[in-house]
Write an enzyme that holds these catalytic residues in place. Structure first.
Site, PDB file in Angstrom:
ATOM      1  N   ASP A 309      -7.311  28.229   4.140  1.00  0.00           N
ATOM      2  CA  ASP A 309      -7.968  29.244   4.957  1.00  0.00           C
ATOM      3  C   ASP A 309      -7.980  28.693   6.386  1.00  0.00           C
ATOM      4  O   ASP A 309      -8.032  27.481   6.574  1.00  0.00           O
ATOM      5  CB  ASP A 309      -9.392  29.482   4.452  1.00  0.00           C
ATOM      6  CG  ASP A 309     -10.152  30.450   5.331  1.00  0.00           C
ATOM      7  OD1 ASP A 309      -9.675  31.577   5.515  1.00  0.00           O
ATOM      8  OD2 ASP A 309     -11.216  30.057   5.852  1.00  0.00           O
ATOM      9  N   ASP A 498     -13.862  27.163   3.234  1.00  0.00           N
ATOM     10  CA  ASP A 498     -15.173  26.671   3.663  1.00  0.00           C
ATOM     11  C   ASP A 498     -16.222  26.772   2.566  1.00  0.00           C
ATOM     12  O   ASP A 498     -17.353  26.334   2.741  1.00  0.00           O
ATOM     13  CB  ASP A 498     -15.657  27.382   4.928  1.00  0.00           C
ATOM     14  CG  ASP A 498     -15.808  28.886   4.737  1.00  0.00           C
ATOM     15  OD1 ASP A 498     -15.796  29.340   3.585  1.00  0.00           O
ATOM     16  OD2 ASP A 498     -15.941  29.599   5.739  1.00  0.00           O
ATOM     17  N   ASP A 502     -15.015  32.076   0.800  1.00  0.00           N
ATOM     18  CA  ASP A 502     -13.789  31.948   0.020  1.00  0.00           C
ATOM     19  C   ASP A 502     -14.030  31.615  -1.445  1.00  0.00           C
ATOM     20  O   ASP A 502     -13.133  31.147  -2.135  1.00  0.00           O
ATOM     21  CB  ASP A 502     -12.898  30.857   0.639  1.00  0.00           C
ATOM     22  CG  ASP A 502     -12.520  31.178   2.067  1.00  0.00           C
ATOM     23  OD1 ASP A 502     -12.091  32.321   2.314  1.00  0.00           O
ATOM     24  OD2 ASP A 502     -12.675  30.308   2.932  1.00  0.00           O
TER      25      ASP A 502
END
Length: 602
Positions: A309, A498, A502
């Site tokens: 991400d 994080d 997510d």
């Protein structure tokens, strides 16, 4: 244990030198081996007969029987038990060394919390402290509960959590987490959680439960020992009985059967494989990498693709001013005006402007502040009409603006409806992100970035990081769908996020890695691997530790089984005696344990 081994060895030497009768040899035997005999008897009583204690007890008692009734050598039986206990001692030292890294982490558990009552500091159990309570942390004390600093400034030692020796400076208003050590000033903290829900408690629970999640290799060894040990016991019995029926030489075949038992003891596998994983988890935890179980350590070794991400993982997740392009005035003046106009806003853009120009609360006269929804802000600063906002605001006031070639959020500024320039605000790449991507590439691991940012922003970030493949403008549901596609194309996919937004993707990946986990409950809950600081460089380190562990596991399996099969054949044929049996058991175990603790080395 060491004292028993030395005593037994000394007595054995004296008995041999003075050629004492065989009955005296039982003294050093019971000194060094009484616990093994008791464990074997306890196993028989509990109907759990076939283990290494039974094998060693049966072999040595049988050897003593041969020595008494057939005039054999007492030294062999006692030496087998003595060397076996030396191997056990060596194993306990190795386990203690690998456990040290985890026990250091356990030191984050606080013993008490200081609360102020009637002007006096009182130490109470952290479990008794409620959310919102003011606690005092003196220099040298551990922070017992997560909270926010009300007053004071200090440096915190976060080594037990992150593995980093560099202290972290904190001031009033900063959030702090339990487990850190206060190094200098006195801190007054307002707790934001109860003790059971604090970071230290969650981490300790995670580490304590890590050994309960077994890898496929450990499960294989458990199943192997369950079948292997009874099989060799019955084989040894057959070796003692069947040839005796045809040859009549009971002593010879019993000796071979006892040698067969000693050789067959599966200690090297049963001990070294779990020890390798335990050492790997301990090594990782000492570097601020928490792995929730040996199954995830094994899965890490098979990773061929790491999916990142972007925001909060490869970038800091905090907007900062990255460029100032003035048309009127200068850079400082442009920032000065923009920060003053945005001084009352809580938007991340306004925070970035105030951070870039920290003197925005000076004596400037600001009047008639007006926020224009979807466009920006208008205000009067020292009598001048200032407009700060997007290109639509510039069009609305007919200010002739121009685009910026730099990627990011563009904040345009106009003075008295005349275009004065723009400020570029962007999410900043972390210091180690590009190096982390480079390290993974050298390990032949594919890097892919998923982000909700627009194509232009994603493209520039990927270029700066050295990531060749990326997907932009993704919603959370789109990320899960994209990961599903990648799982079909790669064997072993890790997702790094994080841990908050997510969680669905972290749980779907083969291995979910949470970044920035200091104080993040969602990261600890959702991920399989938690990095206790915000350093993406530790992803490659975690994979290196896992690969090293699995290489050692394979080496120990092949070496232990190979040596034992050869020695078992030699023992059955009468070529190998008790001394070779000792090597096949204790020697192989020591070598396997030595190999296992290599994980602790850099």
């Amino acid at each position: 244990m060491l004292a028993r081994i030395i005593t037994a060895g000394f007595l054995l030497a004296l008995l041999k030198i003075f050629d004492m009768p065989g009955i005296f040899f039982l003294i050093p035997y019971f000194i060094v081996g009484y616990d093994i005999l008791l464990k074997a008897l306890r196993g028989i009583k509990n109907r759990q007969v076939f283990d290494e204690n039974f094998l060693m007890a049966a072999a040595t008692v049988g050897a003593l029987f041969l020595a008494f009734y057939y005039g054999g050598d007492f030294l062999e039986a006692i030496a087998v038990m003595l060397f076996y206990q030396i191997g056990e001692l060596f194993q306990s030292v190795a386990v203690g060394r690998s456990r040290k890294n985890i026990s250091n982490l356990m030191d984050i558990r606080p013993d008490y919390a200081n609360i102020e009552r009637e002007g006096k500091l009182i130490q109470v159990d952290p479990d008794e402290v409620e959310t919102g309570t003011l606690i005092i942390i003196k220099p040298g004390e551990k922070i017992p509960i997560d909270g926010v600093i009300i007053s004071g400034r200090s440096s915190l030692d976060t080594r037990a959590l992150t593995g980093e020796s560099l202290p972290r400076d904190v001031n009033a208003g900063d959030e702090v987490i339990s487990g850190c050590v206060n190094l200098s000033g006195v801190l007054k903290i307002k707790t934001t959680r109860e003790f059971y829900n604090s970071t230290a408690s969650k981490i300790l629970d995670l580490v304590e439960n890590a050994t309960s999640r077994k890898s496929k290799s450990e499960k294989f060894i458990t199943r192997f020992a369950r079948i292997y040990t009874p099989a060799v016991c019955y084989s040894a019995l057959a070796l003692a009985v069947i040839p005796t029926i045809f040859t009549g030489n009971f002593a010879v075949w019993l000796y071979r059967a006892l040698t067969f038992l000693v050789i067959s003891c599966p200690c090297a596998l049963v001990i070294s494989i779990p020890l390798t994983f335990f050492a790997g988890i301990g090594k990782a935890s000492s570097e601020g990498i928490l792995i929730k179980g040996s199954n995830f350590l094994e899965a890490l070794s098979k990773i061929s693709c790491v999916v990142f991400d972007k925001t909060g993982t490869l970038t800091k997740g905090v907007f900062e001013v990255s460029a100032v392009h003035p048309d009127l005035r200068n850079e400082t003046e442009l920032l000065h005006l923009a920060a003053h106009v945005e001084r009352y806003s809580t938007h991340p853009v306004a925070n970035a402007l105030r951070k870039a120009y920290p003197n925005e609360a000076d004596d400037c006269k600001i009047e008639n502040v007006e926020e224009i929804a979807g466009f920006g802000v208008r205000a009067e600063v020292n009598g001048e009409e200032i407009f700060v906002g997007n290109s639509k605001l510039m069009d609305m006031i007919n200010a002739e603006w121009h685009p910026c070639t730099k990627t990011g959020t563009i904040i345009h500024v106009a003075i008295n409806k005349i275009y004065a320039g723009h400020v570029v605000i962007s999410d900043v790449i972390k210091n180690n992100s590009a190096e982390a991507v480079k390290k993974l590439k050298t390990m032949n691991i594919k890097n892919i970035m998923l982000t909700g940012d627009n194509e232009e922003t994603a493209k520039e970030a990927a270029k700066e990081l050295g990531i060749e493949k990326y997907y932009s403008e993704l919603l959370p549901a789109d990320k899960v769908q994209k990961l599903e596609e990648l799982l079909k194309n790669f064997n072993g996919v890790a997702f790094v996020g994080d841990g908050i937004n997510d969680a669905p993707v972290l749980s779907r990946a083969d291995v979910g890695v949470a970044m920035g986990a200091l104080g993040s409950d969602a990261a600890i809950e959702a991920a399989d691997v938690v990095l206790m600081d915000d350093d993406p460089l530790k992803i490659s380190r975690a994979i290196k530790i896992s690969r090293k562990c699995m290489n050692i596991v394979r080496q120990n399996i092949y070496f232990s089984i190979g040596v034992k099969l050869i020695c078992l054949l030699l023992g059955a044929l009468g070529i190998a005696g008790m001394w070779l049996a000792v090597f096949a058991d204790v020697g192989v175990m020591v070598l396997a344990v030595l190999n296992a603790i290599r994980v602790l080395l850099r």
